[in-house]
Design a protein around this motif. Structure first.
Motif, PDB file in Angstrom:
ATOM      1  N   ALA A  23     -36.671  32.057 -21.124  1.00 58.18           N
ATOM      2  CA  ALA A  23     -36.158  31.565 -19.798  1.00 58.18           C
ATOM      3  C   ALA A  23     -35.819  33.192 -18.495  1.00 58.18           C
ATOM      4  O   ALA A  23     -36.009  31.808 -17.174  1.00 58.18           O
ATOM      5  CB  ALA A  23     -35.292  30.993 -20.432  1.00 58.18           C
ATOM      6  N   ALA A  24     -35.100  33.400 -18.565  1.00 60.27           N
ATOM      7  CA  ALA A  24     -34.551  34.089 -17.480  1.00 60.27           C
ATOM      8  C   ALA A  24     -35.335  35.017 -16.350  1.00 60.27           C
ATOM      9  O   ALA A  24     -35.457  34.558 -15.009  1.00 60.27           O
ATOM     10  CB  ALA A  24     -33.321  35.015 -17.718  1.00 60.27           C
ATOM     11  N   SER A  82     -38.614  31.255 -16.096  1.00 64.08           N
ATOM     12  CA  SER A  82     -38.258  29.920 -15.173  1.00 64.08           C
ATOM     13  C   SER A  82     -39.167  29.454 -14.040  1.00 64.08           C
ATOM     14  O   SER A  82     -39.036  28.071 -13.624  1.00 64.08           O
ATOM     15  CB  SER A  82     -37.063  29.883 -15.510  1.00 64.08           C
ATOM     16  OG  SER A  82     -36.463  29.071 -17.271  1.00 64.08           O
ATOM     17  N   ARG A 101     -41.914  27.195 -18.240  1.00 64.40           N
ATOM     18  CA  ARG A 101     -39.976  26.576 -18.678  1.00 64.40           C
ATOM     19  C   ARG A 101     -40.630  25.234 -19.370  1.00 64.40           C
ATOM     20  O   ARG A 101     -39.482  24.792 -20.075  1.00 64.40           O
ATOM     21  CB  ARG A 101     -40.417  26.213 -16.740  1.00 64.40           C
ATOM     22  CG  ARG A 101     -38.913  25.653 -16.797  1.00 64.40           C
ATOM     23  CD  ARG A 101     -38.586  25.466 -15.272  1.00 64.40           C
ATOM     24  NE  ARG A 101     -38.988  23.992 -14.920  1.00 64.40           N
ATOM     25  CZ  ARG A 101     -38.445  23.244 -14.705  1.00 64.40           C
ATOM     26  NH1 ARG A 101     -37.096  22.814 -15.095  1.00 64.40           N
ATOM     27  NH2 ARG A 101     -38.811  22.142 -13.887  1.00 64.40           N
ATOM     28  N   VAL A 156     -38.215  24.040 -22.154  1.00 65.52           N
ATOM     29  CA  VAL A 156     -37.065  23.338 -21.897  1.00 65.52           C
ATOM     30  C   VAL A 156     -36.967  21.934 -22.755  1.00 65.52           C
ATOM     31  O   VAL A 156     -35.815  21.484 -24.150  1.00 65.52           O
ATOM     32  CB  VAL A 156     -37.824  22.179 -20.351  1.00 65.52           C
ATOM     33  CG1 VAL A 156     -37.253  20.389 -20.719  1.00 65.52           C
ATOM     34  CG2 VAL A 156     -37.303  22.355 -19.254  1.00 65.52           C
ATOM     35  N   TYR A 171     -35.517  23.851 -25.848  1.00 62.52           N
ATOM     36  CA  TYR A 171     -33.980  23.638 -26.001  1.00 62.52           C
ATOM     37  C   TYR A 171     -33.958  22.183 -26.059  1.00 62.52           C
ATOM     38  O   TYR A 171     -31.981  22.344 -26.677  1.00 62.52           O
ATOM     39  CB  TYR A 171     -33.777  24.271 -24.730  1.00 62.52           C
ATOM     40  CG  TYR A 171     -33.416  25.544 -24.990  1.00 62.52           C
ATOM     41  CD1 TYR A 171     -32.647  26.468 -24.880  1.00 62.52           C
ATOM     42  CD2 TYR A 171     -34.118  26.541 -23.581  1.00 62.52           C
ATOM     43  CE1 TYR A 171     -32.297  27.480 -25.049  1.00 62.52           C
ATOM     44  CE2 TYR A 171     -34.124  27.523 -23.669  1.00 62.52           C
ATOM     45  CZ  TYR A 171     -33.099  28.781 -24.221  1.00 62.52           C
ATOM     46  OH  TYR A 171     -32.541  29.315 -24.305  1.00 62.52           O
ATOM     47  N   ARG A 223     -22.476  15.112 -24.483  1.00 59.72           N
ATOM     48  CA  ARG A 223     -22.362  15.797 -23.716  1.00 59.72           C
ATOM     49  C   ARG A 223     -21.653  17.157 -24.311  1.00 59.72           C
ATOM     50  O   ARG A 223     -21.722  18.463 -24.255  1.00 59.72           O
ATOM     51  CB  ARG A 223     -20.754  15.362 -22.959  1.00 59.72           C
ATOM     52  CG  ARG A 223     -20.576  16.051 -21.963  1.00 59.72           C
ATOM     53  CD  ARG A 223     -19.942  15.722 -20.688  1.00 59.72           C
ATOM     54  NE  ARG A 223     -19.543  16.094 -19.967  1.00 59.72           N
ATOM     55  CZ  ARG A 223     -20.291  16.186 -18.974  1.00 59.72           C
ATOM     56  NH1 ARG A 223     -21.684  15.721 -18.510  1.00 59.72           N
ATOM     57  NH2 ARG A 223     -19.744  16.759 -17.145  1.00 59.72           N
ATOM     58  N   LEU A 231     -24.507  19.461 -26.101  1.00 61.73           N
ATOM     59  CA  LEU A 231     -25.346  20.177 -24.617  1.00 61.73           C
ATOM     60  C   LEU A 231     -23.884  21.433 -23.984  1.00 61.73           C
ATOM     61  O   LEU A 231     -24.855  22.793 -24.045  1.00 61.73           O
ATOM     62  CB  LEU A 231     -26.028  19.167 -23.302  1.00 61.73           C
ATOM     63  CG  LEU A 231     -26.032  20.182 -22.248  1.00 61.73           C
ATOM     64  CD1 LEU A 231     -27.624  20.792 -22.687  1.00 61.73           C
ATOM     65  CD2 LEU A 231     -26.039  19.238 -20.922  1.00 61.73           C
ATOM     66  N   ALA A 232     -23.286  20.996 -24.242  1.00 64.57           N
ATOM     67  CA  ALA A 232     -21.970  21.987 -23.774  1.00 64.57           C
ATOM     68  C   ALA A 232     -21.473  23.285 -24.809  1.00 64.57           C
ATOM     69  O   ALA A 232     -21.477  24.655 -23.941  1.00 64.57           O
ATOM     70  CB  ALA A 232     -20.588  21.588 -23.720  1.00 64.57           C
ATOM     71  N   LEU A 238     -24.257  24.033 -26.717  1.00 67.69           N
ATOM     72  CA  LEU A 238     -25.561  24.751 -26.960  1.00 67.69           C
ATOM     73  C   LEU A 238     -25.285  26.024 -25.382  1.00 67.69           C
ATOM     74  O   LEU A 238     -25.907  27.330 -25.437  1.00 67.69           O
ATOM     75  CB  LEU A 238     -26.943  23.823 -26.550  1.00 67.69           C
ATOM     76  CG  LEU A 238     -28.182  25.091 -26.530  1.00 67.69           C
ATOM     77  CD1 LEU A 238     -28.209  25.488 -27.745  1.00 67.69           C
ATOM     78  CD2 LEU A 238     -28.984  23.662 -26.668  1.00 67.69           C
ATOM     79  N   THR A 239     -25.202  25.319 -24.515  1.00 69.35           N
ATOM     80  CA  THR A 239     -24.627  26.101 -23.698  1.00 69.35           C
ATOM     81  C   THR A 239     -24.270  27.335 -23.402  1.00 69.35           C
ATOM     82  O   THR A 239     -24.234  28.855 -23.285  1.00 69.35           O
ATOM     83  CB  THR A 239     -24.398  25.115 -22.077  1.00 69.35           C
ATOM     84  OG1 THR A 239     -25.299  24.298 -21.629  1.00 69.35           O
ATOM     85  CG2 THR A 239     -24.264  25.713 -21.258  1.00 69.35           C
ATOM     86  N   ALA A 240     -22.759  27.115 -23.983  1.00 72.75           N
ATOM     87  CA  ALA A 240     -21.821  28.182 -24.380  1.00 72.75           C
ATOM     88  C   ALA A 240     -22.592  29.439 -25.543  1.00 72.75           C
ATOM     89  O   ALA A 240     -22.135  30.463 -24.978  1.00 72.75           O
ATOM     90  CB  ALA A 240     -20.730  27.420 -25.325  1.00 72.75           C
ATOM     91  N   GLN A 250     -25.633  30.481 -25.122  1.00 73.71           N
ATOM     92  CA  GLN A 250     -26.707  31.068 -24.816  1.00 73.71           C
ATOM     93  C   GLN A 250     -25.368  32.184 -23.107  1.00 73.71           C
ATOM     94  O   GLN A 250     -25.869  32.705 -23.653  1.00 73.71           O
ATOM     95  CB  GLN A 250     -27.696  29.618 -23.434  1.00 73.71           C
ATOM     96  CG  GLN A 250     -28.109  29.437 -24.272  1.00 73.71           C
ATOM     97  CD  GLN A 250     -29.478  29.716 -24.758  1.00 73.71           C
ATOM     98  OE1 GLN A 250     -29.680  30.952 -24.188  1.00 73.71           O
ATOM     99  NE2 GLN A 250     -30.029  29.732 -25.874  1.00 73.71           N
ATOM    100  N   GLY A 251     -24.923  31.597 -23.005  1.00 72.05           N
ATOM    101  CA  GLY A 251     -23.767  32.562 -22.077  1.00 72.05           C
ATOM    102  C   GLY A 251     -22.820  33.417 -22.926  1.00 72.05           C
ATOM    103  O   GLY A 251     -22.892  34.870 -22.613  1.00 72.05           O
TER     104      GLY A 251
END
Lengths: 207, 207
Positions: free
Chosen positions: A119-120, A123, A130, A134, A137, A165, A168-169, A171-173, A175-176
């Motif tokens: 993705a990085a 995208s 992409r 999407v 994910y 929410r 999503l938070a 999953l985002t955590a 990824q980070g």
């Protein structure tokens, strides 16, 4: 002709060759990035002698990259599925968190997320890649959300918790955390991020 | 000879040429990745006619990449500094969160984190680049932690809040949010992750 039509028309042997090329390309691109992987290297790793084979199956490198994105997305979701399919209790969230951390240790904290790395790199330049990422994910996020909603429907989470929410938070955590694991070569940041998100979900627990 | 000794020995004009090459390389590598950027493209973008200039200033592409990592790390931390230097209230956390989200909109949600993108591509293969990135992220994390500790020392956060872990979790959520912003081309995931982390910090508020 869509690539799925293309795939159906292949003989079993042609299918095996195509799959071998995709798997070899996926491994190399995961290790070296898409731009850092030459078609020569892919052919060599897939034990394919004629360059024309690549063009026969994929047309161009861009189509091969899309096949790699599909391959890696399916692979990640397949690995995650047994845990994600019943991510509907704090025990399950903890087991999922532990499995993710363990998977990073198993690969020496290298490589990052197979989907995130693609993705990085892709995208901004490859709209088809992409779009596939999407969608991948969104499936991942949906599975986490379904688990949280199930907990909410059973009354284990507050009715006013925003499960979409929170999913999503989380999953985002993750990824980070995978990016930070690759940089730091340890899982401290991944664990801190996942645990803090799970604490926040737990703050909505009714029990 | 270390690169900083090298830098000190340059004339003002040599320094300007060197900086122009680094800035051009940083822009191209941010847009196309390190592997996707050729030395020819860098020379052209930096308006440098002789390829020998690149070797004069950097020796090889690897040394140039390290200069780019240093350049991007300094740039990110310089952008973050005014906010990070006093990230010691919930108002400041909110302003920092808003500025980060706003910065993504300003660039059309493209590009991801200038440090994170380099990290994803270089961490597994370039130990010097990784070491520089680790140091850059440690500074970033330290600045967030200092703000949370100041809040704790003023009694605004519980004495038992693990400010080190919360700071690392927040930075990690930010990294994930930047990856997801690039993939989704919207800031919903970034906002969800930062807001959820800030909610969790707020759960330790004493007021």
């Amino acid at each position: 002709m869509s690539s799925s039509t293309e795939e159906r028309r292949l003989t079993a042997r042609g299918r095996a060759t195509r799959d071998r090329i995709v798997a070899a390309a996926a491994t190399l691109m995961y290790e070296r990035g898409v731009a850092g992987t030459s078609t020569e290297d892919i052919l060599k790793a897939a034990r394919v002698t004629s360059p024309s084979q690549l063009y026969h199956y994929f047309g161009d490198k861009r189509a091969l990259v899309q096949a790699v994105v599909r391959h890696q997305t399916e692979r990640v979701l397949r690995f995650q599925r047994p845990l994600l399919s019943r991510l509907d209790s704090f025990e399950a969230l903890q087991a999922w968190r532990d499995a993710v951390v363990q998977a990073q240790h198993a690969r020496d904290c290298r490589g990052g997320c197979p989907m995130g790395s693609l993705a990085a790199e892709l995208s901004d330049h490859d709209p088809e890649a992409r779009a596939q990422l999407v969608a991948g994910y969104a499936q991942w996020e949906g599975a986490i959300r379904d688990g949280l909603r199930a907990m909410q429907q059973r009354g284990e989470l507050d009715a006013d918790a925003d499960t979409g929410r929170l999913a999503l938070a989380l999953l985002t955590a993750l990824q980070g955390g995978l990016v930070m694991t690759q940089i730091r070569r340890d899982t401290t940041a991944l664990e801190a991020a996942l645990d803090t998100m799970i604490d926040q979900i737990r703050s909505h627990a009714t029990l």
